[in-house]
Design an enzyme around this catalytic site. Structure first.
Site, PDB file in Angstrom:
ATOM      1  N   SER A 136       0.838  -1.129  -0.174  1.00 36.05           N
ATOM      2  CA  SER A 136       0.013  -0.075   0.090  1.00 36.05           C
ATOM      3  C   SER A 136       1.011   1.244   0.081  1.00 36.05           C
ATOM      4  CB  SER A 136      -0.912   0.003   1.151  1.00 36.05           C
ATOM      5  OG  SER A 136      -0.120   0.355   2.206  1.00 36.05           O
ATOM      6  N   ASP A 137       0.399   2.331  -0.336  1.00 36.54           N
ATOM      7  CA  ASP A 137       1.095   3.841  -0.056  1.00 36.54           C
ATOM      8  C   ASP A 137       0.618   3.994   1.350  1.00 36.54           C
ATOM      9  OD1 ASP A 137       2.568   6.031  -0.276  1.00 36.54           O
ATOM     10  OD2 ASP A 137       1.653   6.380  -2.386  1.00 36.54           O
ATOM     11  N   TRP A 138       1.380   5.124   1.806  1.00 32.08           N
ATOM     12  CA  TRP A 138       1.293   5.354   3.369  1.00 32.08           C
ATOM     13  C   TRP A 138      -0.133   5.558   3.503  1.00 32.08           C
ATOM     14  CZ3 TRP A 138       5.611   7.301   6.466  1.00 32.08           C
ATOM     15  CH2 TRP A 138       5.072   7.757   7.906  1.00 32.08           C
TER      16      TRP A 138
END
Length: 719
Positions: free
Chosen positions: A266-268
């Site tokens: 995932s991204d942040w």
């Protein structure tokens, strides 16, 4: 380890240990780091236990060989099964030695040098302890308002795909296990993050699947075909579903159709952000959707560790999905050789030798030279070294030239333009700011006018601060700040020759400077050696060769403006100025100020007759296009010869031009060379309405020239 040993290791892991491997945390949450005093608050906020942190599988953002060795040592003491941490970071366009921003690298059209920049970034990162870089970013972008346009290589799917491959080769090399000074690459942001509505970061993306496949997916696929080890999910929605929970995108296209079996991260905090999107009621549903979609690592939110155990117990998630995700993580750790050597390439002594060494700085210089684009020149450039020069503007003696994603690069290490000009101008050189980035006082203006009156030529160093682009740096007004435009107007009244150098992270609306200046050099954020490179271009020691990979708009009102547009049913005929009911603006041209592929040189090039070897081809045949290019000027220069094709009639509408090839020819004064392109049926394929990827028989136009606008053309048929 072999696969059997990895499988045995997996069977020894408890469910809690497996799920913890899916958790990525910043280093300050771990014991054994200098900032471990920050542990308590964030751990309590995230609801994490010490055991969860001690078993988590990867770390984000820590660098430095000594720091990483210390953290890995402490972690391994507490690891029941001896599973090492993965260390990841945003090494976007350099680690300590900072290269030009990726958009600038794209403008070099130099795949070999782009690959070298990634290799150098990998070597510096690896000796500092990093294992994975969150790069390359290969999002296709048509909207310069988006701040993250600085991370892309442009608006064309073909060229972006070539650069995606080059960057992956540079970061990873041919054998990660055997070369401890390479990184695993993570292509991002899957998918179509660059199409955010309004150019606003994190915003909605909505397009047809055919559009997605035709323009936005090819560069990701190219990176994976080159062997890219990881993929990062994007923040945005795709067809109404956030990417981190999009089963069709992640399991359907990425896993099943493309066969990708590496790590998806995932991204942040993007898994938890499904709640804000309105696609999940709570952390539990977010964890459910992300795991079903196939996201292996959750970055900086605890949805997995809190809720996957219960989701498995209730039968909503099969534990086999967890096992698949953990195995992918174990396989990458094994491929990197971490089970045998948890510290891998981390080496404080080698780190001191390698980081920001002369060889790396030379490569950064070379790329800064090749990525700068001469946009206009009425004979003012190159400067005569014995000229009296007034170097004026907020970038005249500014170290903020690295760009938003400069990793551990230090601004104070950057070669400033003023410093470099002092070493190269033998005449009088006066340096003054004239204004700040977005303000001006009377004293600054007075000093600028005094310097300009005494000069033979004015060099204006203008642009955006690095914080005006990058993540979260979207803008609706992409002109230069008003104070800088006011400075231009005051100096213009002196009737002195003006050469402008623009430092920025996006294509700008150049109103207020393009017409006023006699020459305009696009420098982008040129990196650690930027000042030296730009100074050498200004005095003619080096000859500009960069070519734009994004169109520059006449004004922001045209955005999005890009070269591979459709004709529409009512195309505008430029020769008919009075027509109203055609596709046009009534207050602006349709065309961009500067087209894709555009760039000037200190020499001139002449294109001869475009010749085709045949006028018809079949699926089993090809034709050759040949054109003679001659350097008609007095200096050695590089011309980027570009090939475009138009399918005149398709089952769905086709663009007016599509880049299909290019060659860079280095020519001495008076020298001629032949640029030759081979055209085959596979180059004519596109996604039809049923998403099949095939070609249609019929007539095609072929264009060759120095940019997407100024081309010679010929026709052929596919039969």
């Amino acid at each position: 380890m072999d696969q059997k040993q990895l499988t045995d290791l997996l069977t020894k892991m408890t469910l809690e240990e497996k799920i913890a491997q899916l958790l990525q945390l910043t280093s300050n949450l771990h014991e054994g780091t200098e900032d471990q005093g920050q542990i308590t608050g964030p751990m309590e906020e995230m609801g994490l236990t010490t055991d969860m942190v001690r078993a988590s599988g990867s770390v984000l953002g820590l660098s430095g060989a000594a720091s990483i060795i210390a953290l890995q040592q402490n972690y391994m003491k507490n690891s029941r099964l001896g599973i090492p941490l993965l260390f990841m970071a945003d090494v976007v366009h350099g680690f300590k030695t900072i290269f030009p921003i990726p958009l600038a690298i794209g403008c070099s059209w130099d795949l070999e040098l782009a690959e070298k920049s990634a290799e150098i970034a990998a070597r510096e990162s690896a000796v500092s302890g990093i294992h994975v870089t969150f790069a390359p970013m290969v999002d296709l972008v048509r909207d310069p308002r988006w701040g993250r346009v600085m991370e892309t290589t442009g608006e064309d799917p073909y060229l972006n795909s070539l650069f995606a491959r080059a960057f992956v080769r540079g970061y990873q090399g041919s054998a990660l296990a055997e070369d401890n000074e390479r990184l695993a690459a993570c292509v991002k942001h899957f998918a179509a993050y660059g199409a955010a509505e309004g150019g606003r970061d994190y915003n909605t993306v909505d397009m047809s699947e055919r559009q997605l496949r035709e323009y936005y997916l090819p560069a990701y696929k190219a990176a994976l075909d080159e062997g890219c080890e990881m993929v990062m999910a994007s923040f945005n929605t795709v067809d109404g579903i956030p990417a981190s929970g999009n089963e069709k995108l992640m399991r359907g296209i990425l896993r099943d159709e493309w066969g990708f079996d590496g790590i998806l991260i995932s991204d942040w905090a993007s898994i938890r952000e499904m709640i804000a999107h309105g696609a999940a009621e709570d952390d539990r549903e977010a964890a459910y959707r992300a795991m079903r979609a196939g996201v292996d690592i959750e970055m900086m939110t605890p949805c997995y560790v809190h809720h996957l155990p219960n989701l498995i117990k209730s039968g909503l998630i099969d534990e086999s999905l967890i096992d698949e995700a953990v195995m992918r993580i174990l396989q990458l750790k094994n491929k990197l050789g971490l089970f045998e050597n948890p510290f891998r390439g981390a080496d404080p002594e080698r780190e001191r030798e390698l980081l920001f060494c002369d060889e790396h700085r030379q490569a950064a210089y070379d790329l800064a030279v090749k990525s700068s684009v001469l946009l206009k020149n009425n004979g003012v450039l190159p400067l005569q070294p014995d000229s009296n020069v007034a170097l004026i503007g907020p970038f005249a003696d500014q170290e903020d030239i690295l760009g938003w994603w400069s990793c551990v690069g230090a601004k104070e290490d950057a070669v400033k333009l003023g410093t470099a000009m002092k070493e190269r101008i033998s005449g009088k050189l006066t340096i003054t700011a004239g204004c700040n980035f977005d303000s001006m006082d009377a004293k600054q203006l007075e000093l600028a006018l005094d310097a300009a009156r005494e000069a033979d030529v004015i060099v204006l160093a203008l642009g955006e601060e690095s914080e005006m682009s990058g993540e979260g740096g979207s803008r609706t007004d992409i002109t230069l700040p008003k104070a800088q435009l006011e400075l231009v107007q005051h100096l213009k009244q002196l009737n002195k020759p003006i050469a402008a150098v623009i430092f920025n992270g996006r294509p700008l609306d150049l109103q207020g400077i393009f017409d006023e200046a006699d020459a305009v050099l696009e420098a982008w954020f040129p990196g650690s050696e930027g000042g030296a490179a730009i100074a050498d271009l200004l005095i003619g020691r080096m000859n500009p060769s960069g070519r734009l990979t994004m169109s520059f708009p006449q004004s922001v009102g045209q955005v999005p403006v890009y070269y591979n547009v459709f004709n529409t049913g009512r195309p505008m005929d430029p020769s008919k100025t009075g027509e109203r009911y055609v596709s046009k603006y009534i207050d602006s041209p349709n065309e961009p100020l500067l087209p894709f592929g555009y760039g000037l040189s200190y020499t001139t090039f002449e294109f001869g007759e475009l010749q085709l070897s045949r006028s018809e081809i079949t699926a089993d045949q090809h034709l050759t296009a040949r054109i003679r290019v001659t350097n008609t000027g007095a200096r050695t220069g590089v011309e980027t010869v570009q090939l475009y094709i138009r399918d005149m009639t398709g089952e769905v509408v086709r663009p007016l031009r599509e880049l299909k090839g290019f060659q860079q020819l280095k020519l001495q004064p008076g020298e001629s060379k032949i640029a030759e392109f081979t055209i085959s049926e596979d180059m004519l394929r596109y996604h039809h309405s049923d998403l099949s990827f095939t070609s249609d028989p019929g007539r095609f136009q072929l264009f060759v020239g120095p940019n997407s606008r100024d081309c010679l053309q010929a026709s052929f048929k596919l039969v």
